[in-house]
Design a protein around this motif. Structure first.
Motif, short mmCIF file in Angstrom:
data_model
loop_
_atom_site.label_atom_id
_atom_site.label_comp_id
_atom_site.label_asym_id
_atom_site.label_seq_id
_atom_site.Cartn_x
_atom_site.Cartn_y
_atom_site.Cartn_z
N ILE A 1 -23.03 -51.07 11.60
CA ILE A 1 -21.76 -50.41 11.91
C ILE A 1 -20.98 -51.19 12.96
O ILE A 1 -19.76 -51.34 12.89
CB ILE A 1 -22.02 -48.96 12.38
CG1 ILE A 1 -22.55 -48.12 11.21
CG2 ILE A 1 -20.75 -48.33 12.93
CD1 ILE A 1 -23.07 -46.76 11.62
N GLU A 2 -21.70 -51.70 13.98
CA GLU A 2 -21.05 -52.42 15.06
C GLU A 2 -20.78 -53.88 14.72
O GLU A 2 -20.17 -54.60 15.51
CB GLU A 2 -21.92 -52.34 16.32
CG GLU A 2 -22.07 -50.92 16.86
CD GLU A 2 -23.13 -50.80 17.93
OE1 GLU A 2 -23.63 -51.86 18.37
OE2 GLU A 2 -23.46 -49.68 18.32
N GLY A 3 -21.22 -54.31 13.53
CA GLY A 3 -20.93 -55.66 13.08
C GLY A 3 -21.64 -56.75 13.85
O GLY A 3 -21.13 -57.88 13.96
N ARG A 4 -22.81 -56.47 14.39
CA ARG A 4 -23.56 -57.49 15.11
C ARG A 4 -24.91 -57.72 14.43
O ARG A 4 -25.53 -56.78 13.94
CB ARG A 4 -23.75 -57.11 16.58
CG ARG A 4 -24.39 -55.75 16.83
CD ARG A 4 -24.39 -55.41 18.32
NE ARG A 4 -24.81 -54.04 18.57
CZ ARG A 4 -26.05 -53.66 18.79
NH1 ARG A 4 -27.02 -54.56 18.77
NH2 ARG A 4 -26.35 -52.39 19.03
N PRO A 5 -25.36 -58.97 14.40
CA PRO A 5 -26.64 -59.26 13.75
C PRO A 5 -27.81 -58.76 14.59
O PRO A 5 -27.68 -58.52 15.79
CB PRO A 5 -26.64 -60.79 13.66
CG PRO A 5 -25.79 -61.22 14.82
CD PRO A 5 -24.72 -60.17 14.95
N LEU A 6 -28.95 -58.61 13.93
CA LEU A 6 -30.16 -58.24 14.66
C LEU A 6 -30.57 -59.38 15.59
O LEU A 6 -30.54 -60.54 15.21
CB LEU A 6 -31.29 -57.94 13.69
CG LEU A 6 -31.20 -56.65 12.86
CD1 LEU A 6 -32.31 -56.64 11.82
CD2 LEU A 6 -31.29 -55.43 13.74
#
Length: 313
Positions: free
Chosen positions: A129-134
């Motif tokens: 949702i936040e558009g950041r990779p793990l």
């Protein structure tokens, strides 16, 4: 240097608040843990999980309504609140209904282990949702928890049923959604819990009707002690969770509530004879350690609001 007695008193008050919040959270987690084996015993006596939830909601709705009014909280929802509260209530209703219904088909340890994949789902979904990779740390957390799940469930694969696993996974997904939605809900926590129970009642009623309910009334006489514990432990745990959430951060509360699956597994072993092997318990420990690590990592990345959506099982 001068001594400020007010600063010393403020420090003591802060420590007292932290200790009380921690104690309340542990008591709440212990009670939630007791609720799960009791619900399993009630199911084995002929009262399915969905039916237990339905009758519990009928009791809690007037109780929460009375508490809200006594505290001076309005029960009505404004236009801006209706959508978020409705979405949260549906997620909570699905979580409770499918979680306790999984106990109709699986042992307590297996149900709890599968259900407690929901924090991993929250981690994956929030990143998406936040558009950041793990991050590498999150990938490690996920890998350790997944390995623990395989170790914990694998030796008991012959005890798994498709319906039980499906119900536990749906409950986990609904619980993940509940935690993601909860941050958008404003207002009195008691009012929110009131509306959650209002929505939980028809969801659980529809589920039990589709699955052949309701059960005969004599089911209540077959396991009154277990049914009483399942209803009372959940309701009292709600109170302690509310008191804890007012005193400590959400991240600390989440960490302390990992005590719930531990107590559920212990109570299941003591009172209904459902146990895991030492190797499987090692797998559970891996899952809990991974989840605790993710909570600690997450609390270091961003400040956590001191709010709580409430348990739903």
């Amino acid at each position: 240097m001068t001594f400020d007695p007010l600063a010393g008193e403020a420090g003591r008050q802060a420590r007292r608040t932290l200790l009380l919040g921690t104690l309340f959270a542990l008591i709440g987690a212990w009670l939630y843990g007791a609720n799960i084996p009791a619900a399993r015993a009630a199911s084995q006596a002929g009262l399915p999980g969905a039916e237990l939830i339905f009758y519990r909601s009928l009791i809690m709705v007037p109780g929460l309504g009375t508490i809200a009014l006594a505290l001076g909280h309005r029960l009505s929802l404004g236009p801006a609140d209706r959508g978020p509260v409705l979405r949260l209530s549906i997620a909570a209703g699905l979580t409770a209904t499918f979680y306790l219904s999984a106990l109709d088909h699986l042992s307590v340890p297996l149900t709890v282990v599968i259900f407690y994949t929901f924090p991993l789902m929250v981690m994956l979904l929030s990143n998406r949702i936040e558009g950041r990779p793990l991050s590498r740390q999150q990938i490690l957390v996920f890998s350790v928890a997944f390995a623990g799940l395989v170790i914990a469930v694998g030796p008991s694969a012959d005890q798994l049923t498709v319906k039980g696993v499906l119900f536990a996974l749906v409950a986990a997904m609904a619980c993940a959604a509940m935690f993601l939605i909860a941050g958008h809900v404003q207002g009195s926590t008691v009012r929110t819990l009131f509306w959650i129970q209002v929505v939980v009642a028809p969801i659980s009623l529809a589920f039990l009707l589709v699955n052949g309910g309701p059960a005969p009334l004599d089911a209540f006489s077959k396991a009154p002690f277990a049914i009483g514990i399942a209803m009372a432990a959940y309701a009292v745990a709600f109170v302690f969770q509310l008191m804890a959430s007012r005193r400590i951060s959400a991240s600390r509360t989440s960490l302390l509530f990992l005590f719930e699956p531990v107590t559920a597994i212990i109570f299941a072993a003591w009172f209904i004879g459902e146990t895991l092997s030492p190797v499987q318990l090692g797998g559970v420990a891996m899952i809990l350690a991974a989840l605790a690590g993710e909570i600690l990592l997450d609390s270091g990345r961003k400040p956590a609001p001191v709010t709580s959506a409430g348990e739903a099982g």
